[in-house]
Design an enzyme around this catalytic site. Structure first.
Site, mmCIF file in Angstrom:
data_model
loop_
_atom_site.group_PDB
_atom_site.id
_atom_site.type_symbol
_atom_site.label_atom_id
_atom_site.label_comp_id
_atom_site.label_asym_id
_atom_site.label_seq_id
_atom_site.Cartn_x
_atom_site.Cartn_y
_atom_site.Cartn_z
ATOM 1 N N GLY A 53 66.019 -30.549 88.062
ATOM 2 C CA GLY A 53 64.817 -30.283 88.957
ATOM 3 C C GLY A 53 64.606 -31.572 89.963
ATOM 4 O O GLY A 53 63.746 -31.453 90.878
ATOM 5 N N ALA A 55 38.502 -19.030 92.655
ATOM 6 C CA ALA A 55 37.448 -18.348 93.235
ATOM 7 C C ALA A 55 36.267 -17.931 92.361
ATOM 8 O O ALA A 55 35.691 -16.925 92.455
ATOM 9 C CB ALA A 55 38.045 -17.097 93.577
ATOM 10 N N GLN A 76 39.846 -35.680 93.023
ATOM 11 C CA GLN A 76 39.654 -36.814 92.119
ATOM 12 C C GLN A 76 39.354 -38.017 93.253
ATOM 13 O O GLN A 76 40.235 -38.913 93.591
ATOM 14 C CB GLN A 76 40.855 -37.056 91.495
ATOM 15 N N ASP A 120 27.714 -24.492 96.598
ATOM 16 C CA ASP A 120 27.415 -25.675 95.823
ATOM 17 C C ASP A 120 26.837 -26.544 96.415
ATOM 18 O O ASP A 120 26.967 -26.641 97.752
ATOM 19 C CB ASP A 120 28.478 -26.220 94.918
ATOM 20 N N LYS A 127 24.603 -25.103 91.168
ATOM 21 C CA LYS A 127 25.499 -24.530 90.175
ATOM 22 C C LYS A 127 25.437 -25.640 89.140
ATOM 23 O O LYS A 127 25.463 -26.770 89.530
ATOM 24 C CB LYS A 127 26.820 -24.118 90.545
ATOM 25 N N ARG A 183 28.393 -26.761 85.921
ATOM 26 C CA ARG A 183 29.560 -26.421 85.309
ATOM 27 C C ARG A 183 29.654 -26.447 83.709
ATOM 28 O O ARG A 183 29.133 -27.645 83.441
ATOM 29 C CB ARG A 183 30.731 -27.194 86.081
ATOM 30 N N ASP A 212 33.122 -22.730 102.457
ATOM 31 C CA ASP A 212 33.466 -23.932 101.691
ATOM 32 C C ASP A 212 34.982 -24.236 102.105
ATOM 33 O O ASP A 212 35.428 -24.127 103.073
ATOM 34 C CB ASP A 212 33.796 -23.208 100.161
#
Length: 313
Positions: free
Chosen positions: A41, A227, A99, A172, A195, A197, A221
């Site tokens: 890899g 989605a 983040q 949102d 919203k 979560r 958005d």
């Protein structure tokens, strides 16, 4: 095209499709680079032509995140060691941007870490589009040209959508500023979905702030990942009396089962840019290219011209 300094454009493995479009707009060849992959890899990067004294533009979105980010870091390190004059990363989609702050104890600020890694690798300038949070620009110690997908979205909306009955909405509260800009530009009402979560990528509850009765709704958005949010918002709009619901988003992350959710939802259409390749097929998806916008940004950087005049809003 007369430019102040010679430049070259190279592409990471995952963004070659976009780099080729950018080079077509710039009327220049795509630079030759080789990525050798090993059985475990690991991979290595080498330039197949001289880049000494050149301004090197490296096109690579970091989605999927880890391999493409590592490839970009190796591209930058190789360019630095090959005596490039400057290294400009063109990252249409900047992954890890969600983040961007410490919102609970004992978590990392991934966006700042990635900014530091790019800086250590040799970054001299960043050209990106629709960061998840504007403050991420401040995580870098080099100039950041932050482009906006609205440059391609606005002409498309004006030529395609009936504005008289249109209302813009955000799925949102965090997208309120973005939607407010669209509302002011078109002089149309805006609606907000609030919203909560249960956990990441899972919406527990959603409510509409505003009126959508008998209106054509355009949800706006920056990222569509699974989605879940945008399809739940669309379904809620229809149940609340909306006549139709379309959506647009800058970055089509579209992790499974996003495409199935879009197909089964009340959305009549969803518009993305090609900052990330959308490989799954859906009749509801329309893709607009941002290659011209990035090409013009590269052209202006090379000419030491202002980029701010590219911004529509």
């Amino acid at each position: 095209m007369s430019l102040n300094r010679p430049f070259l454009v190279f592409a990471g493995s995952h963004s070659r499709y976009l780099a080729e479009k950018i080079c077509h707009c710039l009327d220049c060849p795509l630079g030759q680079m080789n990525v050798e992959r090993f059985a475990d890899g690991e991979f290595s990067v080498s330039y197949e032509e001289s880049i000494r004294g050149r301004d090197v533009f490296l096109v690579q979105s970091t989605c999927p995140n880890s391999d493409n980010l590592m490839e970009l870091l190796l591209m930058m390190d190789a360019a630095k060691r090959a005596s490039a004059h400057s290294i400009i990363a063109v990252i249409p989609y900047f992954g890890w941007a969600r983040q961007d702050r410490k919102d609970k104890p004992r978590v990392s600020i991934g966006a700042k870490l990635i900014a530091d890694l790019l800086g250590v690798a040799g970054l001299n300038r960043l050209i990106t589009m629709d960061l998840h949070a504007d403050q991420i620009q401040g995580f870098f110690n080099v100039p950041v040209d932050h482009l906006y997908a609205s440059t391609v979205f606005l002409p498309f909306i004006e030529s395609t959508f009936p504005l008289a009955n249109l209302v813009v909405a955000t799925p949102d509260v965090g997208g309120s500023k973005r939607v407010s800009n669209y509302s002011k530009y078109f002089k149309i009402p805006m609606v907000i979905c609030h919203k909560s979560r249960a956990k990441a990528n899972k919406v527990a509850d959603m409510k509409i702030i505003g009126d959508v009765t008998d209106r054509d709704v355009l949800l706006v958005d920056d990222i569509v990942d699974t989605a879940g949010t945008i399809t739940k918002a669309a379904d809620l709009m229809i149940r609340s009396g909306a006549r139709s619901v379309r959506a647009l988003a800058s970055h089509a992350v579209m992790s499974d089962p996003a495409s199935r959710r879009v197909d089964r939802s009340a959305l009549s259409e969803i518009i993305f840019t090609d900052s990330i390749p959308y490989t799954r097929k859906s009749e509801k998806v329309t893709v607009l290219s941002v290659a011209g916008m990035f090409a013009e940004s590269i052209r202006r950087v090379c000419r030491n011209e202002s980029i701010s005049t590219l911004y529509t809003m």
